[in-house]
Design a protein around this motif. Structure first.
Motif, PDB file in Angstrom:
ATOM      1  N   ALA A 268       0.831  -1.208   0.000  1.00  0.00           N
ATOM      2  CA  ALA A 268       0.000   0.000   0.000  1.00  0.00           C
ATOM      3  C   ALA A 268       0.864   1.256   0.000  1.00  0.00           C
ATOM      4  CB  ALA A 268      -0.923   0.000   1.210  1.00  0.00           C
ATOM      5  N   ASP A 269       1.832   1.298   0.890  1.00  0.00           N
ATOM      6  CA  ASP A 269       2.665   2.493   1.007  1.00  0.00           C
ATOM      7  C   ASP A 269       3.530   2.691  -0.232  1.00  0.00           C
ATOM      8  OD1 ASP A 269       1.532   2.920   3.480  1.00  0.00           O
ATOM      9  OD2 ASP A 269       3.189   2.032   4.589  1.00  0.00           O
ATOM     10  N   GLN A 270       3.979   1.597  -0.831  1.00  0.00           N
ATOM     11  CA  GLN A 270       4.796   1.705  -2.036  1.00  0.00           C
ATOM     12  C   GLN A 270       4.013   2.369  -3.169  1.00  0.00           C
ATOM     13  OE1 GLN A 270       6.116  -2.005  -3.711  1.00  0.00           O
ATOM     14  NE2 GLN A 270       7.472  -1.031  -5.168  1.00  0.00           N
ATOM     15  N   ALA A 271       2.742   2.024  -3.294  1.00  0.00           N
ATOM     16  CA  ALA A 271       1.925   2.630  -4.346  1.00  0.00           C
ATOM     17  C   ALA A 271       1.827   4.141  -4.159  1.00  0.00           C
ATOM     18  CB  ALA A 271       0.529   2.009  -4.351  1.00  0.00           C
ATOM     19  N   ILE A 272       1.691   4.584  -2.918  1.00  0.00           N
ATOM     20  CA  ILE A 272       1.590   6.020  -2.631  1.00  0.00           C
ATOM     21  C   ILE A 272       2.949   6.693  -2.786  1.00  0.00           C
ATOM     22  CG2 ILE A 272       1.002   7.734  -0.857  1.00  0.00           C
ATOM     23  CD1 ILE A 272      -1.451   6.133  -1.750  1.00  0.00           C
ATOM     24  N   GLU A 273       3.973   6.093  -2.186  1.00  0.00           N
ATOM     25  CA  GLU A 273       5.299   6.719  -2.164  1.00  0.00           C
ATOM     26  C   GLU A 273       5.976   6.746  -3.528  1.00  0.00           C
ATOM     27  OE1 GLU A 273       7.339   4.547   0.887  1.00  0.00           O
ATOM     28  OE2 GLU A 273       6.008   5.351   2.460  1.00  0.00           O
ATOM     29  N   SER A 274       5.677   5.776  -4.384  1.00  0.00           N
ATOM     30  CA  SER A 274       6.313   5.741  -5.703  1.00  0.00           C
ATOM     31  C   SER A 274       5.529   6.543  -6.741  1.00  0.00           C
ATOM     32  CB  SER A 274       6.494   4.300  -6.172  1.00  0.00           C
ATOM     33  OG  SER A 274       5.229   3.691  -6.383  1.00  0.00           O
ATOM     34  N   ALA A 275       4.455   7.161  -6.325  1.00  0.00           N
ATOM     35  CA  ALA A 275       3.665   7.964  -7.258  1.00  0.00           C
ATOM     36  C   ALA A 275       4.492   9.153  -7.756  1.00  0.00           C
ATOM     37  CB  ALA A 275       2.380   8.446  -6.595  1.00  0.00           C
ATOM     38  N   THR A 276       4.315   9.434  -9.016  1.00  0.00           N
ATOM     39  CA  THR A 276       5.000  10.559  -9.646  1.00  0.00           C
ATOM     40  C   THR A 276       4.036  11.737  -9.739  1.00  0.00           C
ATOM     41  OG1 THR A 276       4.294   9.922 -11.864  1.00  0.00           O
ATOM     42  CG2 THR A 276       6.352   8.933 -11.029  1.00  0.00           C
ATOM     43  N   GLU A 277       4.528  12.818 -10.277  1.00  0.00           N
ATOM     44  CA  GLU A 277       3.649  13.970 -10.492  1.00  0.00           C
ATOM     45  C   GLU A 277       2.451  13.572 -11.351  1.00  0.00           C
ATOM     46  OE1 GLU A 277       3.782  18.460 -12.451  1.00  0.00           O
ATOM     47  OE2 GLU A 277       5.647  17.336 -12.203  1.00  0.00           O
ATOM     48  N   LEU A 278       2.691  12.682 -12.299  1.00  0.00           N
ATOM     49  CA  LEU A 278       1.620  12.209 -13.173  1.00  0.00           C
ATOM     50  C   LEU A 278       0.643  11.304 -12.432  1.00  0.00           C
ATOM     51  CD1 LEU A 278       0.439  11.889 -16.087  1.00  0.00           C
ATOM     52  CD2 LEU A 278       1.911   9.860 -16.279  1.00  0.00           C
ATOM     53  N   THR A 279       1.154  10.363 -11.619  1.00  0.00           N
ATOM     54  CA  THR A 279       0.300   9.330 -11.029  1.00  0.00           C
ATOM     55  C   THR A 279      -0.201   9.638  -9.623  1.00  0.00           C
ATOM     56  OG1 THR A 279       2.207   8.090 -10.188  1.00  0.00           O
ATOM     57  CG2 THR A 279       1.424   7.543 -12.424  1.00  0.00           C
ATOM     58  N   ALA A 280       0.332  10.651  -8.970  1.00  0.00           N
ATOM     59  CA  ALA A 280      -0.098  10.968  -7.600  1.00  0.00           C
ATOM     60  C   ALA A 280      -1.605  11.230  -7.490  1.00  0.00           C
ATOM     61  CB  ALA A 280       0.700  12.143  -7.041  1.00  0.00           C
ATOM     62  N   PRO A 281      -2.202  12.002  -8.405  1.00  0.00           N
ATOM     63  CA  PRO A 281      -3.655  12.202  -8.307  1.00  0.00           C
ATOM     64  C   PRO A 281      -4.440  10.896  -8.448  1.00  0.00           C
ATOM     65  CG  PRO A 281      -2.690  13.903  -9.682  1.00  0.00           C
ATOM     66  CD  PRO A 281      -1.615  12.866  -9.438  1.00  0.00           C
ATOM     67  N   LEU A 282      -3.951   9.972  -9.278  1.00  0.00           N
ATOM     68  CA  LEU A 282      -4.601   8.670  -9.428  1.00  0.00           C
ATOM     69  C   LEU A 282      -4.540   7.892  -8.123  1.00  0.00           C
ATOM     70  CD1 LEU A 282      -5.808   6.297 -11.117  1.00  0.00           C
ATOM     71  CD2 LEU A 282      -3.431   5.658 -11.600  1.00  0.00           C
ATOM     72  N   GLN A 283      -3.362   7.823  -7.507  1.00  0.00           N
ATOM     73  CA  GLN A 283      -3.208   7.089  -6.251  1.00  0.00           C
ATOM     74  C   GLN A 283      -4.079   7.689  -5.147  1.00  0.00           C
ATOM     75  OE1 GLN A 283      -1.857   4.172  -5.633  1.00  0.00           O
ATOM     76  NE2 GLN A 283      -1.340   4.024  -7.795  1.00  0.00           N
ATOM     77  N   GLU A 284      -4.160   8.987  -5.095  1.00  0.00           N
ATOM     78  CA  GLU A 284      -5.003   9.643  -4.087  1.00  0.00           C
ATOM     79  C   GLU A 284      -6.468   9.289  -4.322  1.00  0.00           C
ATOM     80  OE1 GLU A 284      -7.766  12.280  -2.371  1.00  0.00           O
ATOM     81  OE2 GLU A 284      -7.331  12.418  -4.501  1.00  0.00           O
ATOM     82  N   LEU A 285      -6.908   9.335  -5.568  1.00  0.00           N
ATOM     83  CA  LEU A 285      -8.304   9.031  -5.891  1.00  0.00           C
ATOM     84  C   LEU A 285      -8.630   7.567  -5.614  1.00  0.00           C
ATOM     85  CD1 LEU A 285     -10.971  10.132  -7.147  1.00  0.00           C
ATOM     86  CD2 LEU A 285     -10.152   9.176  -9.297  1.00  0.00           C
TER      87      LEU A 285
END
Length: 128
Positions: free
Chosen positions: A24-41
């Motif tokens: 779970a944390d890896q998905a959030i922490e590895s998010a990029t500027e592009l993917t961070a909004p996706l992970q948050e949603l």
């Protein structure tokens, strides 16, 4: 605290329960500027709001998710959600029956691919 923040906290806790803190944390922490909004949603809406709605428990939601992911032929998501289903109390036999049921309604190719992915994960988890 806003409802959105509370839903995010609930979603992150569920993701940790289903996929382990590292997953779970890896998905959030590895998010990029592009993917961070996706992970948050995904964390807030999918796992925070939808997975916590009343009337269906997490086990049932996991079985539904497996059937839908199989229908869509999403092997990477199948692997992730088999692990989540096990964490939510779905047995190996129930996974088999969900995929057998999917065979009838989604087609043989989708079911065969899903069985292959599920078997790989179950073997990795020592549940084969």
């Amino acid at each position: 605290m806003s409802d959105q923040n509370e839903f995010f906290k609930q979603g992150l806790a569920l993701r940790r329960d289903m996929f382990g803190p590292a997953g779970a944390d890896q998905a959030i922490e590895s998010a990029t500027e592009l993917t961070a909004p996706l992970q948050e949603l995904v964390t807030r809406f999918c796992f925070g709001e939808v997975w916590h709605r009343p009337h269906l428990d997490h086990k049932t939601r996991s079985m539904l998710t497996l059937a839908i992911v199989a229908t869509l032929s999403r092997p990477a998501q199948m692997k992730i959600h088999v692990r989540g289903a096990i964490a939510n109390g779905v047995s190996k036999e129930e996974i088999r029956e969900v995929l057998m049921h999917t065979l009838v309604y989604a087609g043989v190719p989708a079911a065969v691919d899903s069985f292959t992915q599920a078997a790989e994960v179950l073997k990795d988890m020592g549940l084969d």
